[in-house]
Motif scaffolding. Structure first.
Motif, PDB file in Angstrom:
ATOM      1  N   ILE A 404      94.177  96.928  29.648  1.00 47.04           N
ATOM      2  CA  ILE A 404      92.731  98.362  29.802  1.00 47.04           C
ATOM      3  C   ILE A 404      93.517  99.120  28.988  1.00 47.04           C
ATOM      4  O   ILE A 404      92.702 100.883  28.818  1.00 47.04           O
ATOM      5  N   SER A 405      94.754  99.894  29.134  1.00 42.60           N
ATOM      6  CA  SER A 405      95.655 101.046  29.050  1.00 42.60           C
ATOM      7  C   SER A 405      96.698 100.592  27.806  1.00 42.60           C
ATOM      8  O   SER A 405      97.897 100.369  27.794  1.00 42.60           O
ATOM      9  N   TRP A 406      96.677 101.884  26.930  1.00 39.02           N
ATOM     10  CA  TRP A 406      97.933 101.297  25.881  1.00 39.02           C
ATOM     11  C   TRP A 406      99.491 102.459  26.696  1.00 39.02           C
ATOM     12  O   TRP A 406     100.257 101.628  26.834  1.00 39.02           O
ATOM     13  N   ASP A 407      98.990 103.543  27.788  1.00 39.61           N
ATOM     14  CA  ASP A 407     100.039 104.568  27.753  1.00 39.61           C
ATOM     15  C   ASP A 407     100.141 104.156  29.470  1.00 39.61           C
ATOM     16  O   ASP A 407     101.285 104.476  29.942  1.00 39.61           O
ATOM     17  N   LYS A 442      91.654  98.267  26.276  1.00 41.24           N
ATOM     18  CA  LYS A 442      92.427  99.308  25.187  1.00 41.24           C
ATOM     19  C   LYS A 442      92.583  98.523  23.736  1.00 41.24           C
ATOM     20  O   LYS A 442      92.767  99.848  22.858  1.00 41.24           O
ATOM     21  N   GLN A 443      92.100  97.655  23.871  1.00 39.69           N
ATOM     22  CA  GLN A 443      91.978  97.121  22.370  1.00 39.69           C
ATOM     23  C   GLN A 443      90.556  97.731  21.675  1.00 39.69           C
ATOM     24  O   GLN A 443      90.153  98.015  20.070  1.00 39.69           O
ATOM     25  N   ASP A 447      96.559 101.026  18.560  1.00 36.63           N
ATOM     26  CA  ASP A 447      97.577 100.956  19.381  1.00 36.63           C
ATOM     27  C   ASP A 447      98.287 102.270  18.834  1.00 36.63           C
ATOM     28  O   ASP A 447      98.329 101.816  17.450  1.00 36.63           O
ATOM     29  N   PRO A 448      98.791 102.680  20.111  1.00 38.17           N
ATOM     30  CA  PRO A 448      99.227 104.688  18.998  1.00 38.17           C
ATOM     31  C   PRO A 448     100.685 103.810  18.796  1.00 38.17           C
ATOM     32  O   PRO A 448     101.468 104.725  17.964  1.00 38.17           O
ATOM     33  N   ALA A 449     101.418 103.065  18.867  1.00 42.45           N
ATOM     34  CA  ALA A 449     102.566 102.577  19.200  1.00 42.45           C
ATOM     35  C   ALA A 449     102.882 101.539  17.822  1.00 42.45           C
ATOM     36  O   ALA A 449     104.058 100.945  17.364  1.00 42.45           O
ATOM     37  N   ALA A 450     101.551 101.283  17.327  1.00 43.15           N
ATOM     38  CA  ALA A 450     101.736  99.940  16.430  1.00 43.15           C
ATOM     39  C   ALA A 450     102.724 100.342  14.696  1.00 43.15           C
ATOM     40  O   ALA A 450     103.697  99.433  14.218  1.00 43.15           O
ATOM     41  N   LEU A 482     107.488 105.088  23.202  1.00 43.32           N
ATOM     42  CA  LEU A 482     108.333 103.071  23.357  1.00 43.32           C
ATOM     43  C   LEU A 482     108.644 103.543  24.182  1.00 43.32           C
ATOM     44  O   LEU A 482     109.492 104.795  24.307  1.00 43.32           O
ATOM     45  N   THR A 483     108.265 102.396  25.116  1.00 46.29           N
ATOM     46  CA  THR A 483     108.935 102.426  26.951  1.00 46.29           C
ATOM     47  C   THR A 483     110.124 101.290  26.897  1.00 46.29           C
ATOM     48  O   THR A 483     110.292 100.250  26.416  1.00 46.29           O
ATOM     49  N   GLY A 484     111.893 102.344  27.393  1.00 48.59           N
ATOM     50  CA  GLY A 484     112.691 101.124  26.481  1.00 48.59           C
ATOM     51  C   GLY A 484     113.503 101.442  28.692  1.00 48.59           C
ATOM     52  O   GLY A 484     113.580 101.954  29.270  1.00 48.59           O
ATOM     53  N   PHE A 485     114.491 100.417  28.475  1.00 50.99           N
ATOM     54  CA  PHE A 485     115.611 100.473  29.437  1.00 50.99           C
ATOM     55  C   PHE A 485     117.108 100.237  28.985  1.00 50.99           C
ATOM     56  O   PHE A 485     116.844  98.615  28.246  1.00 50.99           O
TER      57      PHE A 485
END
Length: 569
Positions: A404-407, A442-443, A447-450, A482-485
């Motif tokens: 649905i959403s990229w973010d 979202k497609q 993709d802003p993170a591409a 980008l999200t990281g953990f």
């Protein structure tokens, strides 16, 4: 007083005159033969050999409803009612003469139990009147026929045999029966028919009675059962669809039981079997038009031609309507197109497909909308894992919550949509066999993170911004996209320093990328691994502890060099 005497004398004179005119001369009450002299209007003048002529109404020379055939010169028998009337003429009656003659003949016939011929000419309460050659008889309604007769019209005015049941000449009563004659004839025919009856014989009959399971046919003295399944090759729900009472039919003797004298008849056996060569007429995969004849819980029967039916199983009725009663898809007598799925000629079975004749909607959609196409539709349903969008009459595509959403996370992204809303989506995949269409919202946007995902690799050292502190680690953002953990065990090399609470939201942390999940756009990071790698590089460049330098000296030199390089940059 004198007037009274005059009246009395007049009455006595009239009485005397009547007695004189009607005196018995020996002729009154007898039957004589006379010759017709002439015809005057509606009477015949007849000479019977006495001193005067007689006049007889013409209507007495013919039965009721028939034209009299009498002419001058004819010799006729007449009944003398009175020798002379007041006018001096002889009173004659042809009707009474015929009646007297008829009664004599009828008494002989009744004594010998012989049939007599008569004509039904009138209707009275409870029955009919019959002319038996001059004598009028009563025919009760129950004695007209073996079966109740609704219309006696065809029987009236026609000469036919009757059986005399009762006669009373003194009262002038005669009761006759036509039914007794028919029953006697029927018994004779029945005996003759039974003796020569064989299976396979073709006979003419009349439909006598109709029931839910068939019809009884009168074969001329004996009845046979025509079962509903033997009336025609086509499906007949009730015999009344093809037969009516009194209808003449040609039938074949299918079975005959000599002991019980039960006769089973068939009409369809006289017709060609439509199932002969049905596999050639209706090849597998062929498309044909038919008519729905019957609907059941498990499917619908479709007539391809009179006598040839196939079954459309409920599973072959619709591509999209599952677990629906067939009656909600088709209606009785509806014309439909079907596809031949299988033909078993020996068992007289044809399997049909209704949905196959209409085309697979998923194949149709795939041809018109290959992956990458943009579609627009209404949100028909929202579930816990995504949105269902209507893209055809009964076909839905699904947008998974992750598409649905990229973010925004899935559940939060779904909250922005509601049932009935019109949305656009991109076709991601069409699985015809599983009847699934995957869509993405979202497609529709890049993709802003591409760009970042294409640039970073596993093992890279990156700067992270702390966004959330949890008991088992910290969540970070890399390049604000980008999200990281970083798990608790990966926060530091020394165990006492592996404490998430020492980090603050917004703090910049340097970490090493352990894994990249491009689909989820998520990174796994480690601070511990970065420190271990830096120690290894420092030891390699500045020497080991065994060479005389302490670990603090080595690390200090490495850190100073790193700072110098950072300063130059």
């Amino acid at each position: 007083m004198a007037q009274a005497n005059t009246l009395g004398d007049t009455e006595d004179f009239a009485t005397l005159l009547d007695e004189m005119m009607g005196a018995d001369t020996g002729f009154a009450g007898s039957v004589v033969t006379g010759r017709v002299i002439r015809i005057d209007d509606d009477v015949a003048v007849v000479d019977v050999g006495l001193k005067s002529e007689g006049r007889v109404p013409l209507k007495e020379f013919a039965p009721q409803g028939m034209k009299p055939e009498v002419k001058p010169g004819d010799m006729v028998e007449l009944f003398i009612e009175r020798y002379e009337d007041r006018d001096g003429a002889i009173v004659l009656s042809r009707e009474k003469a015929r009646r007297e003659e008829a009664w004599t003949l009828l008494e002989k016939a009744a004594a010998a139990q012989v049939r007599v011929n008569g004509i039904i000419f009138g209707r009275v309460k409870g029955g009919f009147t019959v002319d038996l050659g001059g004598a009028v008889a009563f025919l009760p309604g129950s004695q007209v026929d073996i079966r109740p007769v609704r219309d006696v019209g065809p029987l009236m005015g026609m000469s036919q045999p009757f059986q005399i049941l009762k006669m009373d000449r003194a009262r002038g009563n005669i009761v006759v029966s036509r039914r007794a004659v028919l029953e006697e004839t029927r018994a004779e025919q029945r005996s003759e028919l039974i003796q020569g009856l064989k299976e396979g014989m073709i006979l003419d009959g009349v439909v006598k009675n109709i029931t839910d399971y068939g019809a009884f046919v009168d074969l001329g003295g004996v009845d046979g059962l025509l079962h509903v399944t033997d009336i025609a090759w086509r499906r007949i729900n009730h015999p009344s669809e093809a037969l009516t009472i009194g209808m003449p039919v040609k039938v074949q003797v299918v079975r005959f039981n000599q002991e019980t004298q039960r006769i089973s008849l068939g009409m369809k056996q006289l017709m060609s079997d439509p199932w002969d060569g049905v596999a050639i007429k209706y090849p597998v995969s062929g498309k044909f038009a038919g008519r729905v004849t019957n609907i059941t819980d498990y499917g619908a029967f479709v007539e391809l031609e009179p006598g040839v039916e196939g079954l459309v199983h409920v599973s072959e009725m619709s591509w999209t309507k599952k677990n629906v009663h067939p009656g909600k898809i088709v209606a009785t007598s509806e014309q439909v197109d079907v596809l031949i799925l299988d033909v078993d000629e020996p068992k007289r079975r044809i399997s049909l497909g209704l949905k196959q004749a209409q085309g697979n909607p998923w194949e149709v959609f795939q041809d018109a909308n290959p992956p990458g196409s943009i579609i627009e539709g209404e949100i028909r349903n929202i579930t816990e894992f995504g949105l269902f969008i209507g893209i055809a009459a009964d076909v839905d595509g699904m947008v998974h919550m992750s598409d649905i959403s990229w973010d925004v996370q899935g559940e939060q992204a779904m909250a922005a949509y509601q049932k009935g809303q019109i949305v656009k989506a991109k076709v991601l995949d069409v699985d015809v066999e599983k009847e699934r269409i995957s869509l993405g919202i979202k497609q529709l946007e890049a993709d802003p993170a591409a760009e970042v995902l294409d640039r970073i690799r596993k093992g890279d050292i990156v700067n992270c911004t702390v966004t959330k502190v949890e008991a088992n680690g910290i969540e970070v953002k890399v390049e604000e996209i980008l999200t990281g953990f970083i798990r608790r065990a990966e926060l530091a090399r020394d165990r006492q320093d592996q404490r998430p609470e020492k980090y603050a939201i917004g703090e910049i942390v340097e970490a090493k990328i352990v894994a990249v999940d491009r689909a989820a756009r998520r990174l796994s990071l480690t601070v511990k691994g970065k420190e271990v790698e830096e120690e290894r590089e420092a030891m390699k460049e500045f020497g080991s502890v065994d060479s005389g330098a302490s670990l603090g000296d080595i690390l200090g030199a490495a850190i100073r060099r790193q700072r110098e390089m950072a300063g130059k940059e």
